[in-house]
Design an enzyme around this catalytic site. Structure first.
Site, PDB file in Angstrom:
ATOM      1  N   ASP A 518       5.704  44.609 -60.607  1.00  0.00           N
ATOM      2  CA  ASP A 518       4.251  44.639 -60.703  1.00  0.00           C
ATOM      3  C   ASP A 518       3.772  45.528 -59.565  1.00  0.00           C
ATOM      4  O   ASP A 518       4.488  45.731 -58.587  1.00  0.00           O
ATOM      5  CB  ASP A 518       3.734  43.201 -60.569  1.00  0.00           C
ATOM      6  CG  ASP A 518       2.241  43.174 -60.427  1.00  0.00           C
ATOM      7  OD1 ASP A 518       1.562  43.717 -61.312  1.00  0.00           O
ATOM      8  OD2 ASP A 518       1.748  42.624 -59.415  1.00  0.00           O
ATOM      9  N   ASP A 520       0.006  45.874 -58.202  1.00  0.00           N
ATOM     10  CA  ASP A 520      -1.032  45.360 -57.302  1.00  0.00           C
ATOM     11  C   ASP A 520      -0.652  43.987 -56.760  1.00  0.00           C
ATOM     12  O   ASP A 520      -0.374  43.070 -57.520  1.00  0.00           O
ATOM     13  CB  ASP A 520      -2.361  45.264 -58.062  1.00  0.00           C
ATOM     14  CG  ASP A 520      -2.815  46.642 -58.532  1.00  0.00           C
ATOM     15  OD1 ASP A 520      -2.767  47.573 -57.704  1.00  0.00           O
ATOM     16  OD2 ASP A 520      -3.157  46.789 -59.720  1.00  0.00           O
ATOM     17  N   GLU A 813       3.209  32.784 -32.405  1.00  0.00           N
ATOM     18  CA  GLU A 813       3.795  31.855 -31.429  1.00  0.00           C
ATOM     19  C   GLU A 813       4.955  32.515 -30.679  1.00  0.00           C
ATOM     20  O   GLU A 813       6.120  32.334 -31.028  1.00  0.00           O
ATOM     21  CB  GLU A 813       4.346  30.610 -32.155  1.00  0.00           C
ATOM     22  CG  GLU A 813       3.354  29.881 -33.041  1.00  0.00           C
ATOM     23  CD  GLU A 813       2.478  28.893 -32.272  1.00  0.00           C
ATOM     24  OE1 GLU A 813       2.820  28.563 -31.114  1.00  0.00           O
ATOM     25  OE2 GLU A 813       1.447  28.471 -32.819  1.00  0.00           O
ATOM     26  N   PHE A 843      11.072  21.944 -42.431  1.00  0.00           N
ATOM     27  CA  PHE A 843      12.319  21.282 -42.061  1.00  0.00           C
ATOM     28  C   PHE A 843      12.206  19.790 -42.295  1.00  0.00           C
ATOM     29  O   PHE A 843      11.120  19.227 -42.177  1.00  0.00           O
ATOM     30  CB  PHE A 843      12.651  21.567 -40.585  1.00  0.00           C
ATOM     31  CG  PHE A 843      13.055  22.989 -40.349  1.00  0.00           C
ATOM     32  CD1 PHE A 843      14.379  23.365 -40.467  1.00  0.00           C
ATOM     33  CD2 PHE A 843      12.104  23.954 -40.059  1.00  0.00           C
ATOM     34  CE1 PHE A 843      14.748  24.686 -40.279  1.00  0.00           C
ATOM     35  CE2 PHE A 843      12.472  25.271 -39.863  1.00  0.00           C
ATOM     36  CZ  PHE A 843      13.804  25.643 -39.974  1.00  0.00           C
TER      37      PHE A 843
HETATM   38  N1  RBF Z   1       7.516  26.310 -37.387  1.00  0.00           N
HETATM   39  C1  RBF Z   1       7.778  25.945 -38.656  1.00  0.00           C
HETATM   40  O1  RBF Z   1       7.132  25.074 -39.193  1.00  0.00           O
HETATM   41  N2  RBF Z   1       8.796  26.536 -39.345  1.00  0.00           N
HETATM   42  C2  RBF Z   1       9.550  27.485 -38.782  1.00  0.00           C
HETATM   43  O2  RBF Z   1      10.452  28.004 -39.471  1.00  0.00           O
HETATM   44  C3  RBF Z   1       9.313  27.882 -37.450  1.00  0.00           C
HETATM   45  N3  RBF Z   1      10.077  28.817 -36.864  1.00  0.00           N
HETATM   46  C4  RBF Z   1       9.846  29.175 -35.564  1.00  0.00           C
HETATM   47  C5  RBF Z   1      10.633  30.101 -34.932  1.00  0.00           C
HETATM   48  C6  RBF Z   1      10.419  30.469 -33.620  1.00  0.00           C
HETATM   49  C7  RBF Z   1      11.306  31.469 -32.961  1.00  0.00           C
HETATM   50  C8  RBF Z   1       9.370  29.873 -32.887  1.00  0.00           C
HETATM   51  C9  RBF Z   1       9.110  30.242 -31.488  1.00  0.00           C
HETATM   52  C10 RBF Z   1       8.557  28.956 -33.521  1.00  0.00           C
HETATM   53  C11 RBF Z   1       8.768  28.576 -34.839  1.00  0.00           C
HETATM   54  N4  RBF Z   1       7.996  27.629 -35.487  1.00  0.00           N
HETATM   55  C12 RBF Z   1       8.246  27.253 -36.770  1.00  0.00           C
HETATM   56  C13 RBF Z   1       6.733  27.256 -34.882  1.00  0.00           C
HETATM   57  C14 RBF Z   1       6.738  26.013 -34.132  1.00  0.00           C
HETATM   58  O3  RBF Z   1       6.512  24.992 -35.049  1.00  0.00           O
HETATM   59  C15 RBF Z   1       5.614  26.207 -33.153  1.00  0.00           C
HETATM   60  O4  RBF Z   1       6.089  26.959 -32.111  1.00  0.00           O
HETATM   61  C16 RBF Z   1       5.051  24.927 -32.757  1.00  0.00           C
HETATM   62  O5  RBF Z   1       4.334  24.406 -33.826  1.00  0.00           O
HETATM   63  C17 RBF Z   1       4.149  25.051 -31.537  1.00  0.00           C
HETATM   64  O6  RBF Z   1       2.873  25.459 -31.934  1.00  0.00           O
HETATM   65 MG    MG Z   2       2.073  27.479 -27.923  1.00  0.00          MG
END
Ligand code: RBF
Ligand code: MG
Ligand code: ADP
Length: 889
Positions: A518, A520, A813, A843
């Site tokens: 697709d 767009d 983040e 997770f």
């Molecule tokens: N949060 C998620 O819900 N799923 C993720 O796959 C996920 N991967 C992350 C990977 C890295 C390298 C970092 C630094 C943060 C990740 N987080 C992820 C965010 C994490 O939940 C977040 O840093 C906290 O919620 C703090 O605000």
């Molecule tokens: Mg933070």
């Protein structure tokens, strides 16, 4: 044979009857047992009435335990004893002679029967004890002494031979030849060879002869005028002796040579079956040898095993119907391979075997075939091809080289070998550096072309040994099978067992050869522009754009999108009017539509690998053409472009995709659809195609249940899942991206990074960065972070909605991979993002989220040392003073 043997159900657990040590106890047990049949016979004079339902009757034919009769008032009938001697002897001939002899203790009736059995077979059990050999020899000698048949049809012996046994063995051979043996097997192992006595070398009765570790001394003339089948293995025969033997066998039909046997040529008009298995020079100069084969009536030729410093020359094999090339060649004692030479050998063999109907080819030869350029000018007549393969890259290349030259192929058998290493047998990399030199790689022939040329006749593919959990299910195999399954007029696909068949069918079902995209929202960020334009128009009508329309415009033609928006906001105008007004504004913006992340990469990759692509969009063809005209190379990527105006109904009707498949000249099931919208997914599934959804609205993945896979962005597409060539740009778990830049003062985040996860993330304000953030798909990235007063650090970060916490805002983040003694809120943080690791995911537990983030950290830390990424550490953006904003994005 095995089956027949087991059907002879005699309980013969009486121990070694003639072994001297046990004779006493055996004797006593014999007298006990011998009394049984007499009583049994007497009773049989008045057999009690029995029906087939009698349980003891039913169990008796299976295993008539002698002791059972003592307890049972109704002893089993002895039908076997009633058989004529000749028949019993035939049956006993199926047993190892040692067991046949034991029947002598059953009764007087049985006692002489074995002594005239037609076949004698002595096989020494595997044992390291010298005493076992002695008792085996005694057994043979004693048995032969008690034997009183006049004729032995078959005499077979397998034993460890030592020099001291020579006269004993001479006696056995004498015994057999004296009884006009027709089929003689002398299978020895040991350190010295047994030298055949002259009365064996001159024998007119023998029809089949199997010799292992036997020699013929130089002076002995050989004459086997009736011999039809001859097998010589490890027999230390030089070429002269082999020639003498062959001359002495004027009726030979079947010849097998194995191991230490030299043979310079085989010329025979009678030979029909020839096997050369791992032969190597014996008693010859160390130079390379040639075996010339000139057997005009040969039907089957097998070249097997390790072949050392030898080539084969097929001078005349004009009647050949079947050839088995499952050998492996080495050129010196260090098992070195000379692939150029082997390639030539294979080429010559295959050219000579061009007209042979059945070809079986093993892994080594397949690998050798890989580098044969143009095996032969004429095409082969083979209709049966059996490959024994691990399906590694190199063997697949060989198969790909063979198939197009087999236009008459009816049946293809793939015997998948357990893959131990998938290592190259040759060091191709050295010898054929050009092949692996990515800069200089010759274009592999496109698979399409290969398969088009041969599948007209293919009726059946049989696959044995398929295991989806091992590397036999690797990408190459999947790729190969995908093409076979889709590109052939295949009537049947059979596999070893039903389990494999289902898992294989599931694998195969997914395999595609073409991709329909697709435009767009999938390849182009059109929705961004549409939103911008609509926002302005709504404002004109006094309405505020609030996001609810985003869902309504995705996957629609501009007309449909406008209609939806007019309806949603109750605008005081007709949709045609609205569209007429909008149209010129859209048109003016078309040049500003950006490709979505990963679009260019995907199109180039598929195009480079010859995967046919179509573009199927609900918008009118001329609009499609206009939109893609702003992107270099795009027009040429697609062999088919089909617009909404070319079909009666657009998506969700399958019509547009079915038409695209038709124009691609392929089956719907061979197409993979890549779509961002739900109507598009619906259309693809309705067309019977595989569908990958790339939702363009965030957090909508759960609505795409009918898609075969939902991915976050085109960066996450794994073509190999669909039987397409995989991306090669991943490096140590990371995907390099064009560097992009983002920066600003560190603000307060959700207050959970350090507290909940133990992973502090220095948040940047989304304000002013929102367009930059929306340009980048959510996911885990890495790069360099600069803090003006502190320095430059490695950094890994997530962008997105943190599915685990289900945030409503897209945040960034960044975790700086350094221990700081204090917070640095308010400080200017600069980031250069250089690569991508994975999509954001949810997770099942906090621990698993933390563990995954630490894995990301390790990947980023390692990758950032690669020159490709480390060079950005010095980017001036990271350390530039605040006021000189530099935003290269
Ligand atoms: N949060 C998620 O819900 N799923 C993720 O796959 C996920 N991967 C992350 C990977 C890295 C390298 C970092 C630094 C943060 C990740 N987080 C992820 C965010 C994490 O939940 C977040 O840093 C906290 O919620 C703090 O605000
Ligand atoms: Mg933070
Ligand atoms: P917030 O919710 O405010 O982001 P966090 O628990 O995520 O709080 O902590 C982030 C703060 O921790 C950053 O703003 C920064 O001041 C400080 N910090 C200390 N070490 C680090 C680091 N290695 N990476 C990121 N921030 C760090």
């Amino acid at each position: 044979m095995e089956e027949q043997r087991s059907s002879v159900c005699l309980d013969l657990s009486l121990g070694s009857l003639w072994s001297d040590q046990t004779s006493n106890s055996v004797e006593s047990s014999l007298s006990e047992i011998r009394s049984y049949p007499f009583r049994h016979r007497r009773r049989r004079l008045h057999p009690p009435h029995r029906t087939n339902l009698d349980p003891s009757f039913q169990s008796s034919p299976k295993s008539p335990k002698l002791s059972h009769s003592e307890k049972s008032p109704n002893p089993p009938e002895d039908f076997i004893s009633d058989l004529p001697d000749s028949l019993i002897q035939e049956i006993l001939s199926l047993l190892p002679t040692e067991d046949a002899v034991k029947t002598s203790v059953l009764s007087r009736r049985w006692s002489p029967v074995w002594t005239q059995i037609p076949n004698l077979c002595f096989i020494q059990k595997q044992s390291r004890h010298a005493s076992d050999l002695v008792s085996f020899l005694k057994l043979v000698t004693k048995t032969l002494r008690h034997f009183n048949g006049e004729k032995v049809k078959q005499f077979m012996i397998s034993v460890t031979y030592t020099k001291s046994m020579s006269s004993g063995v001479d006696y056995w051979v004498y015994f057999a030849t004296n009884r006009h043996v027709e089929n003689l097997s002398l299978v020895f192992d040991g350190k010295v060879a047994y030298s055949l006595p002259h009365y064996l070398c001159n024998n007119s009765c023998i029809k089949e002869l199997t010799l292992r570790l036997c020699t013929v001394s130089l002076e002995t003339p050989v004459s086997w005028p009736s011999l039809k089948v001859l097998s010589l293995s490890d027999s230390e025969l030089d070429n002269g002796t082999v020639q003498r033997i062959l001359l002495g066998c004027p009726k030979l039909q079947d010849l097998k040579l194995h191991g230490r046997v030299s043979v310079g040529f085989i010329r025979s008009k009678t030979l029909q079956f020839l096997t050369l298995d791992g032969i190597y020079n014996f008693g010859e100069r160390s130079g390379d040898s040639v075996t010339e084969i000139c057997c005009p009536n040969l039907l089957s030729l097998s070249l097997l095993g390790f072949i050392y410093k030898r080539t084969f020359r097929l001078v005349d094999v004009s009647s050949l119907q079947k050839a088995d090339l499952d050998f492996k060649m080495t050129v010196d004692e260090y098992d070195t391979y000379d692939c150029k030479k082997q390639g030539e050998i294979i080429k010559e063999l295959l050219t000579k075997l061009c007209d042979v109907e059945k070809l079986i080819i093993g892994p080594w030869c397949l690998q050798a075939v890989m580098q044969v350029q143009g095996i032969d000018s004429q095409l082969s007549k083979r209709n049966y091809l059996e490959v024994k393969t691990e399906m590694c890259e190199w063997e697949l290349a060989g198969i790909e080289n063979l198939l197009p030259r087999s236009p008459h192929l009816k049946k293809l058998v793939i015997n998948l070998l357990p893959s131990n290493s998938s290592e190259l047998e040759f060091d191709f990399r050295q010898e054929f550096a050009y092949y692996f030199d990515t800069d200089n790689e010759p274009e592999p022939p496109p698979l399409n072309w290969i398969f088009e040329s041969f599948q007209k006749c293919l009726e059946n593919i049989e696959i044995n040994g398929f295991d989806p959990n091992t590397s036999s299910a690797n990408g190459y195999f999947i790729k190969f099978m995908g093409f076979l399954a889709k590109k052939t007029t295949l009537k049947e696909l059979t596999a070893q067992d039903s389990l494999n068949e289902t898992s294989m069918a599931n694998h195969l079902k997914k395999l595609v050869s073409c991709v329909i995209l697709d435009l767009d929202g999938t390849l182009l960020n059109t929705d961004g522009i549409v939103s911008e334009v609509l926002k302005g128009f709504l404002g004109k009508y006094g309405k505020q754009w609030d996001g609810r329309e985003a869902k309504r415009i995705v996957g629609k033609t501009p007309l449909e999108a406008a209609e939806a928006v007019v309806e949603e906001y109750g605008l005081p105008c007709g949709k045609d009017e609205f569209l007429a007004e909008l149209y010129p504004v859209f048109s003016a913006q078309v040049c500003n539509i950006k490709p979505l992340p990963g679009a260019n990469r995907l199109l180039k990759h598929l195009s480079d690998h010859g995967v046919p692509m179509a573009l199927a969009s609900n918008s009118p063809k001329k609009n499609i053409e206009s939109k893609i005209s702003y992107h270099q190379g795009w027009k040429n990527y697609f062999s088919v472009i089909i617009g909404g105006d070319e079909v009666t109904t657009g998506k969700p009707s399958p019509e547009i995709f079915l038409e695209a498949a038709k124009r691609l000249k392929t089956e719907p099931s061979s197409c993979l659809i890549i779509e961002d919208s739900i109507p598009g997914v619906t259309a693809g599934k309705a067309a019977g195609m595989e569908v990958v959804a790339v939702p363009s609205i965030p957090k909508q993945a759960h609505l795409y249940t009918s898609a075969d896979e939902v991915i976050n962005s085109l960066l996450d597409l794994r073509p190999e899942k669909w039987g397409l060539p995989s991306f090669e740009d991943w490096i140590e778990g990371t995907l390099p991206t064009e560097p992009w830049y983002i920066g600003g003062p560190v603000i307060k985040g959700f207050g959970r990074g350090s507290k909940v996860l133990g992973i502090p993330t220095a948040n940047l304000s989304a304000e002013g960065l929102s367009s930059l953030l929306s340009d980048h798909p959510s996911g885990v990235y890495f790069g360099w972070a600069g803090l003006s007063t502190r320095g430059v650090y490695k950094m890994v970060m997530s962008i997105g909605w943190n599915p685990y916490f289900n945030n409503t805002e897209k945040t960034i983040e960044p975790w700086l991979l350094h221990e700081f003694n204090e917070d640095f809120y308010g400080e200017e943080l600069r980031l250069v993002i250089v690569g991508y690791i994975r999509p954001e995911v949810n997770f099942p537990s906090l621990e698993s989220l933390i563990a995954k983030i630490h894995e990301d950290r390790r990947i980023a830390e390692r990758a950032l040392d690669l020159p490709l990424y480390s060079k950005h550490k010095d980017d001036p953006y990271l350390t530039k003073p605040l006021h000189k904003e530099c935003n290269n994005s």
